[in-house]
Design an enzyme around this catalytic site. Sequence first.
Site, PDB file in Angstrom:
ATOM      1  CE  LYS A   1       3.915 -11.607   9.607  1.00 17.99           C
ATOM      2  NZ  LYS A   1       4.151 -12.010   8.262  1.00 17.99           N
TER       3      LYS A   1
ATOM      4  CE  LYS B   1       2.253  -5.274   5.459  1.00 24.38           C
ATOM      5  NZ  LYS B   1       3.215  -5.703   4.487  1.00 24.38           N
TER       6      LYS B   1
ATOM      7  CE  LYS C   1      10.542  -9.874   4.322  1.00 20.79           C
ATOM      8  NZ  LYS C   1       9.778  -9.654   3.121  1.00 20.79           N
TER       9      LYS C   1
HETATM   10  P1  ATP Z   1       6.483  -8.145   7.006  1.00 22.84           P
HETATM   11  O1  ATP Z   1       7.349  -8.424   8.157  1.00 22.84           O
HETATM   12  O2  ATP Z   1       6.809  -6.858   6.320  1.00 22.84           O
HETATM   13  O3  ATP Z   1       5.025  -8.330   7.327  1.00 22.84           O
HETATM   14  P2  ATP Z   1       6.980 -10.766   6.149  1.00 22.84           P
HETATM   15  O4  ATP Z   1       8.094 -11.029   7.046  1.00 22.84           O
HETATM   16  O5  ATP Z   1       5.631 -11.344   6.455  1.00 22.84           O
HETATM   17  O6  ATP Z   1       6.834  -9.230   5.904  1.00 22.84           O
HETATM   18  P3  ATP Z   1       6.712 -11.688   3.415  1.00 22.84           P
HETATM   19  O7  ATP Z   1       7.520 -11.355   2.234  1.00 22.84           O
HETATM   20  O8  ATP Z   1       5.333 -11.135   3.456  1.00 22.84           O
HETATM   21  O9  ATP Z   1       7.475 -11.251   4.721  1.00 22.84           O
HETATM   22  O10 ATP Z   1       6.656 -13.272   3.626  1.00 22.84           O
HETATM   23  C1  ATP Z   1       7.356 -14.192   2.875  1.00 22.84           C
HETATM   24  C2  ATP Z   1       6.953 -15.592   3.300  1.00 22.84           C
HETATM   25  O11 ATP Z   1       7.381 -15.837   4.642  1.00 22.84           O
HETATM   26  C3  ATP Z   1       5.441 -15.855   3.295  1.00 22.84           C
HETATM   27  O12 ATP Z   1       5.167 -17.129   2.767  1.00 22.84           O
HETATM   28  C4  ATP Z   1       5.058 -15.788   4.727  1.00 22.84           C
HETATM   29  O13 ATP Z   1       3.924 -16.599   5.010  1.00 22.84           O
HETATM   30  C5  ATP Z   1       6.297 -16.316   5.418  1.00 22.84           C
HETATM   31  N1  ATP Z   1       6.445 -15.753   6.765  1.00 22.84           N
HETATM   32  C6  ATP Z   1       6.572 -14.451   7.079  1.00 22.84           C
HETATM   33  N2  ATP Z   1       6.706 -14.295   8.406  1.00 22.84           N
HETATM   34  C7  ATP Z   1       6.650 -15.546   8.938  1.00 22.84           C
HETATM   35  C8  ATP Z   1       6.729 -16.066  10.276  1.00 22.84           C
HETATM   36  N3  ATP Z   1       6.898 -15.263  11.314  1.00 22.84           N
HETATM   37  N4  ATP Z   1       6.651 -17.391  10.465  1.00 22.84           N
HETATM   38  C9  ATP Z   1       6.505 -18.218   9.407  1.00 22.84           C
HETATM   39  N5  ATP Z   1       6.419 -17.812   8.131  1.00 22.84           N
HETATM   40  C10 ATP Z   1       6.484 -16.490   7.890  1.00 22.84           C
END
Ligand code: ATP
Length: 341
Positions: free
Chosen positions: A202, A121, A205
């Site tokens: 992965k 980040k 968002k």
């Molecule tokens: P960003 O996209 O901004 O990196 P994020 O999608 O990772 O954010 P978080 O709020 O950080 O969102 O994650 C919330 C939960 O969702 C965490 O427990 C994280 O491990 C899980 N998570 C996020 N992305 C994935 C994914 N692609 N597959 C499985 N679990 C996920």
Amino acid sequence: MSVSIEKHEKNRIFSGIQPSGELHLGNYLGALKQFVDLQSEENECIYCIVDEHAITVPQDPKLLQKRILDLSALYISAGVDPKKSIIFVQSTVPAHAELSWILTCSSYTGELSRMTQFKSKSQGKESAPAGLFCYPVLMAADILVYDADEVPVGTDQTQHIELTRDIATRINNTRGETFVVPKGRYLKEGARIMALDDPSKKMSKSAENIHSRIGIMDDEKKIRKSIMRATTDSEAVVRFDPETKPGVSNLMNIYSVLTKESMADIETTYRGKGYGDFKKDLAGIVSEALSPIQSRFNEIRHSEELLTILKDGTEKASAIAVPVLRRAQERFGLGLPKRVD
Ligand code: ATP
Ligand code: LTN
């Protein structure tokens, strides 16, 4: 006399999600679905909307307030039951931020600079916000302030959980038993859902391409479009092989988590059929899984009841967190002395 760790009877679960944007299928399958499934007689579940984590990057205040409500409503509509679990907003329990400072003073800049999420980040930026750097310590405080035993998260959070364990163990060794050392709880399948347009990343968002993810609130048409466009390969055989067929394997992973069918069964069902049929079916399965969540969300999101649930959650969470904070303060000699001698 120092305060010892009070034993709690049930297995205590704590987790949180940032209200930083619309949740996607990765968040649902990797985190939220676990939150729901863990609610049982043996577990005491505490689920947080971690708004203080969200401000490690700039947020519009009005939008953040909206997203806090959206995420709270989504917890409930996905099946987190406020009668069984505590649901609350992080910033309404000041013990998190207070404990975070104590933990910061027992953390090292070296270990924090090794966190891959911080590295990615802050990459390319001349100077990164200190909050982004200290974020894993606040996450450690979230967990430790509840004496949590287990933390359900996606595997992308493993490094943060290990840091939490390191900090807790370090303080226990130097100051005497202060914290419960928690364990991460990861789903084997579904723990890592990959981006539909690039299965080497992965699902996230923050990715620019909206077809790289499936939003939890996406309608059937959008879901179908994103899945039909998903990157596959030229072999046209539905076979699970993450190494050589990462795109199809990611789609099979989603299929398998939602239907509980094994990879072998899915391979048999689609033998001799192309990707088109498989993708069409998968789009149906995903829409069917999300549609009840979406209708419940629309019922709850603007109800006064939502605010009552969150206020109640703050009270219940504080009742657990404040004594743990006091215990930590005492170990460090903080607070008003009891006597003047
Ligand atoms: P960003 O996209 O901004 O990196 P994020 O999608 O990772 O954010 P978080 O709020 O950080 O969102 O994650 C919330 C939960 O969702 C965490 O427990 C994280 O491990 C899980 N998570 C996020 N992305 C994935 C994914 N692609 N597959 C499985 N679990 C996920
Ligand atoms: N860092 C996590 C969100 C998070 C969290 C927590 C998860 C903040 N505090 C405590 C579990 C327990 C993330 O970005 N997914």
